[in-house]
Design a protein around this motif. Structure first.
Motif, PDB file in Angstrom:
ATOM      1  N   GLY A 164       1.915   3.621   3.333  1.00 46.22           N
ATOM      2  CA  GLY A 164       1.404   4.637   4.249  1.00 46.22           C
ATOM      3  C   GLY A 164       2.028   5.997   3.989  1.00 46.22           C
ATOM      4  O   GLY A 164       1.344   7.024   4.050  1.00 46.22           O
ATOM      5  N   GLY A 165       3.320   6.003   3.682  1.00 49.38           N
ATOM      6  CA  GLY A 165       3.984   7.266   3.359  1.00 49.38           C
ATOM      7  C   GLY A 165       3.415   7.908   2.117  1.00 49.38           C
ATOM      8  O   GLY A 165       3.184   9.119   2.074  1.00 49.38           O
ATOM      9  N   ILE A 166       3.173   7.095   1.101  1.00 49.76           N
ATOM     10  CA  ILE A 166       2.591   7.624  -0.140  1.00 49.76           C
ATOM     11  C   ILE A 166       1.159   8.092   0.092  1.00 49.76           C
ATOM     12  O   ILE A 166       0.759   9.158  -0.386  1.00 49.76           O
ATOM     13  N   LEU A 167       0.392   7.307   0.849  1.00 47.67           N
ATOM     14  CA  LEU A 167      -1.011   7.661   1.085  1.00 47.67           C
ATOM     15  C   LEU A 167      -1.181   8.839   2.037  1.00 47.67           C
ATOM     16  O   LEU A 167      -2.279   9.381   2.161  1.00 47.67           O
ATOM     17  N   ILE A 171      -0.183  11.625   1.442  1.00 52.60           N
ATOM     18  CA  ILE A 171      -0.498  12.734   0.533  1.00 52.60           C
ATOM     19  C   ILE A 171      -2.010  12.943   0.451  1.00 52.60           C
ATOM     20  O   ILE A 171      -2.479  14.077   0.365  1.00 52.60           O
ATOM     21  N   VAL A 172      -2.772  11.855   0.474  1.00 55.54           N
ATOM     22  CA  VAL A 172      -4.233  11.972   0.382  1.00 55.54           C
ATOM     23  C   VAL A 172      -4.906  11.815   1.745  1.00 55.54           C
ATOM     24  O   VAL A 172      -6.080  11.491   1.839  1.00 55.54           O
ATOM     25  N   VAL A 224      -3.883   4.168   7.603  1.00 51.82           N
ATOM     26  CA  VAL A 224      -3.341   2.925   7.048  1.00 51.82           C
ATOM     27  C   VAL A 224      -2.176   2.439   7.901  1.00 51.82           C
ATOM     28  O   VAL A 224      -2.076   1.249   8.218  1.00 51.82           O
ATOM     29  N   LEU A 225      -1.300   3.342   8.300  1.00 48.07           N
ATOM     30  CA  LEU A 225      -0.156   2.969   9.131  1.00 48.07           C
ATOM     31  C   LEU A 225      -0.586   2.465  10.501  1.00 48.07           C
ATOM     32  O   LEU A 225      -0.026   1.494  11.020  1.00 48.07           O
TER      33      LEU A 225
END
Length: 124
Positions: A68-71, A73-74, A80-81
């Motif tokens: 979720g942290g990476i996503l 960005i987009v 997601v989280l």
């Protein structure tokens, strides 16, 4: 005259480990990794089983947080989280219900990995 409303007697191993199994899920809901206690003690098969299920649930939460942290960005990380968090909450409650009822059933979706990955952790 017999009492038909009696609850069935649980095996002693289940009855003795049920408190730790319940606490593993319940305290996991508030972020405390209590599942580590049965994993370290390893003196009850029932509580150890549920501790392994809680551990895989915790690892799934960790993976969800990273993804979720990476996503984020987009711009879909928050979604997601949220969805993943709700799913993990439902799985935790299902595990809690199993522990309360004295059942050793794997969590849906991820429980089989908990059994497989941590099969080396046995009662001592």
């Amino acid at each position: 005259m017999s009492d038909t409303n009696q609850t069935p007697q649980l095996p002693p191993e289940v009855e003795e480990g049920r408190t730790f199994a319940i606490l593993s899920y319940a305290l996991g809901l508030v972020g405390l990794p209590f599942f580590l206690v049965p994993l370290i003690m390893r003196n009850n098969e029932f509580s150890l089983y549920h501790a392994k299920q809680c551990l895989i649930l915790w690892l799934a939460g960790l993976a969800l947080s990273v993804a979720g942290g990476i996503l984020t960005i987009v711009c879909i990380g928050v979604l997601v989280l949220m969805v993943g968090g709700i799913l993990l909450l439902v799985l935790d409650v299902m595990g809690l219900i199993n522990a309360i009822q004295g059942q050793a059933k794997p969590l849906p979706l991820i429980g089989k990995w908990g059994e497989e990955w941590f099969k080396g952790l046995r009662k001592v």
